[in-house]
Write an enzyme that holds these catalytic residues in place. Structure first.
Site, PDB file in Angstrom:
ATOM      1  N   ASN A 187       0.818  -1.204   0.000  1.00 47.30           N
ATOM      2  CA  ASN A 187       0.000   0.000   0.000  1.00 47.30           C
ATOM      3  C   ASN A 187       0.857   1.260   0.000  1.00 47.30           C
ATOM      4  OD1 ASN A 187      -1.939   1.975   0.386  1.00 47.30           O
ATOM      5  ND2 ASN A 187      -3.193   0.691   1.709  1.00 47.30           N
ATOM      6  N   ASP A 188       1.382   1.626   1.155  1.00 46.33           N
ATOM      7  CA  ASP A 188       2.112   2.892   1.246  1.00 46.33           C
ATOM      8  C   ASP A 188       3.325   2.943   0.317  1.00 46.33           C
ATOM      9  OD1 ASP A 188       0.344   3.819   3.133  1.00 46.33           O
ATOM     10  OD2 ASP A 188       1.485   2.966   4.793  1.00 46.33           O
ATOM     11  N   VAL A 189       3.951   1.793   0.049  1.00 48.06           N
ATOM     12  CA  VAL A 189       5.186   1.794  -0.745  1.00 48.06           C
ATOM     13  C   VAL A 189       4.926   2.054  -2.218  1.00 48.06           C
ATOM     14  CG1 VAL A 189       6.416   0.306   0.867  1.00 48.06           C
ATOM     15  CG2 VAL A 189       5.180  -0.727  -1.050  1.00 48.06           C
ATOM     16  N   SER A 204      -0.054   3.379   7.381  1.00 44.73           N
ATOM     17  CA  SER A 204       0.142   4.758   7.800  1.00 44.73           C
ATOM     18  C   SER A 204      -1.186   5.491   7.936  1.00 44.73           C
ATOM     19  CB  SER A 204       1.012   5.486   6.778  1.00 44.73           C
ATOM     20  OG  SER A 204       0.318   5.560   5.555  1.00 44.73           O
TER      21      SER A 204
END
Lengths: 462, 100
Positions: free
Chosen positions: A387-389, A428
């Protein structure tokens, strides 16, 4: 026996050999070709050091030492053998905490005895004791968080001030103990209780996403504590091994924090990491779902597919299914690559370990730097539980907490397929703009189940 | 060991640790963290000495816990590191086979 021989000489010589074996072992562990022999070298060093320590002059209590060793070793052996690969990070946290606890216990035995050595030795024992105790209770909290035993991150106003006061109080008591003034058993007990509480209050507010950095930090701290207790006991093997781990662990912690575009202070004191909550930057567009059968066709007729695995793949234990799917595609002539973000999963290299377990060859796995330029030529970027990456917000939105973090440019691929359990935001807590792009389709479901559906879909294409 | 010699050992060991890890590929970070976690299991020898010299019941209890924890650190660290690196060996040999 010749006159020059003594148990003490045998011990010193063996510890020297152990130190050499540890350093050579770590060196070998830093290259994929020799890594496996590295742990054998280090293991041999540990065996030599442990055996020769039974010869230590003036040792007694063998009736206690042997059972303690056997029980500790048996429990660790049993748990280490049966833990799933996905749960490795918390097991490392657990074993690391045990090492910190042991260092604190050594300090406690010395300090309750009243400190046989001088001020310097006493101070080193105290310092090792506080660091070991913090590492012990802190690692236990980290284990609890990753294991899902502690789900909330507890924060309250003035938390940093409370931590500072705890630290100051522990140091004052420690100074009292080290300087032999007034060092009753009560003061020693108070010192250790404060240090243990500090480890808990330091770790509780840190979110799950930052745990790898925290575990790595506690690993370095335990090394330092072991080195300090080595000075207190005048034990060269402990000094060298502990210090080497302390500095190597510090470097590793910095590398990890840098990969997340965070400073260490930021990780420890900002309390960011799992809530975030308030979605920053309004995201426009809608989430567009897709069926597995359509994805199967898309993959089967692609010429280049880049797979981006994340923690979702680890949780679902989907690495074997995903590799099976990729093998089908490779047999059809599709160019399949795996793109690994430095902090994908819960630790650097976590994804590599899982893919290696499934049997994915090295040459198909690429780092962020190697693969990022290739997304533009990829027909499909297959995001599995990451997701965040892959959130392009990190490149564009200055107000986002992850702004500036290096990301995988999955959004540049012609098509983006996201396999995801539900609509929730990433660790996050930030909305992922990638999911709302025109070329993105969402395949909802557990990665294991989705993998099986995709395999069936690709096979159906014939 | 005199104070200055101990300080030199500390300095040299710190540089060694830094150098050993500075050229490590990302894929080995987790196994290496696990490996260094095993290495500080050497605290076991200190815990053995502490328990071996314990006299009062309190010292014995703490020393016993220390040895138990340290043995767990050493053995657990070894087992999980070995399991992780085992997989690297397997995939490495497969990769080599593929290139021939």
């Amino acid at each position: 026996m010749p006159g020059w021989f003594s148990a003490s000489l045998a011990i010193q010589a063996s510890y020297f050999v152990t130190a050499v074996l540890f350093i050579m072992g770590l060196k070998r562990m830093s290259s994929p070709v020799t890594a496996r022999s590295g742990i054998l070298w280090a293991g041999a060093g540990m065996g030599v050091a442990t055996l020769v320590t039974f010869l230590y002059p003036g040792m007694s209590n063998y009736g206690l030492i042997l059972p303690a060793m056997l029980v500790g070793a048996a429990l660790a052996w049993w748990s280490g053998k049966r833990v799933a690969m996905t749960d490795m990070p918390q097991m490392i946290a657990l074993y690391n905490g045990m090492g910190g606890g042991a260092a604190a216990a050594i300090a406690a035995v010395e300090l309750y005895r009243g400190g046989a050595g001088g001020y310097v030795t006493g101070s080193l024992a105290v310092l090792g004791g506080i660091i070991g105790a913090i590492s012990f209770s802190g690692s236990a909290i980290a284990f609890g968080k990753l294991q899902g035993l502690i789900t909330r991150s507890i924060r309250f106003g003035g938390q940093q001030i409370v931590n500072l006061l705890l630290l100051a109080a522990a140091l004052v008591l420690g100074a009292l103990v080290a300087s032999h003034m007034n060092a009753g058993a009560g003061v020693v007990t108070g010192f250790f209780v404060l240090a243990l509480v500090l480890g808990v209050t330091m770790t509780l507010p840190i979110g799950g996403a930052d745990m790898p950095v925290v575990i790595s930090l506690y690993n370095a701290l335990t090394g330092l504590a072991v080195g300090l207790e080595g000075f207190a006991l005048d034990n060269a093997a402990m000094i060298i091994a502990g210090t080497v781990v302390g500095s190597a662990g510090t470097l590793l912690t910095q590398l990890m924090a840098r990969a997340m575009n965070r400073s260490l202070g930021n990780v420890l004191f900002s309390g960011f990491g799992d809530t975030g909550g308030e979605a920053t930057g309004a995201v426009t567009g809608s989430l567009k779902p897709i069926e597995a059968a359509d994805v199967g066709v898309m993959l089967a007729f692609a010429s280049k597919v880049i797979v981006v695995p994340g923690y979702g793949m680890a949780v679902a234990q989907a690495q074997h299914k995903i590799w099976e799917l990729c093998q089908l595609l490779i047999d059809r002539g599709v160019n399949v690559r795996f793109a690994i973000h430095p902090v994908a999963g819960r630790m650097p290299g976590h994804m590599n370990v899982l893919l290696a377990e499934a049997g994915v060859p090295y040459d198909l796995i690429s780092d962020l730097d190697e693969i990022n330029a290739e997304f533009e030529t990829a027909d499909v970027a297959l995001i599995i539980g990451a997701n965040d990456v892959v959130n392009p917000v990190a490149r564009t939105d200055k107000s986002s907490p992850i702004y500036g973090m290096p990301i995988l440019n999955a959004d540049k691929a012609k098509n983006v397929i996201v396999i995801k359990r539900g609509r929730g935001a990433g660790f996050s807590g930030i909305e992922n703009a990638l999911f709302y792009l025109d070329n993105t389709r969402m395949l909802y479901g557990d990665a294991q189940k989705a993998g099986a559906e995709l395999i069936a879909a690709v096979k159906a294409v014939g | 060991m005199t104070g200055m010699v101990a300080l030199y050992i500390f300095m040299l060991a710190a540089f060694t640790g830094y150098e050993v890890i500075s050229r490590v590929p990302v894929i080995l970070h987790t196994p290496l963290m696990s490996g260094s976690n095993f290495v500080h299991g050497i605290v076991l020898v200190g815990a053995m000495v502490a328990l071996g010299s314990a006299v009062t019941p309190l010292e014995k209890v703490i020393g016993f816990i220390g040895v138990l924890l340290a043995a767990g650190n050493a053995v657990g660290g070894y087992v999980v590191t070995e399991r992780m690196l085992e997989m690297f060996k397997a995939s490495g040999s497969r990769a080599r086979k593929g290139t021939h």
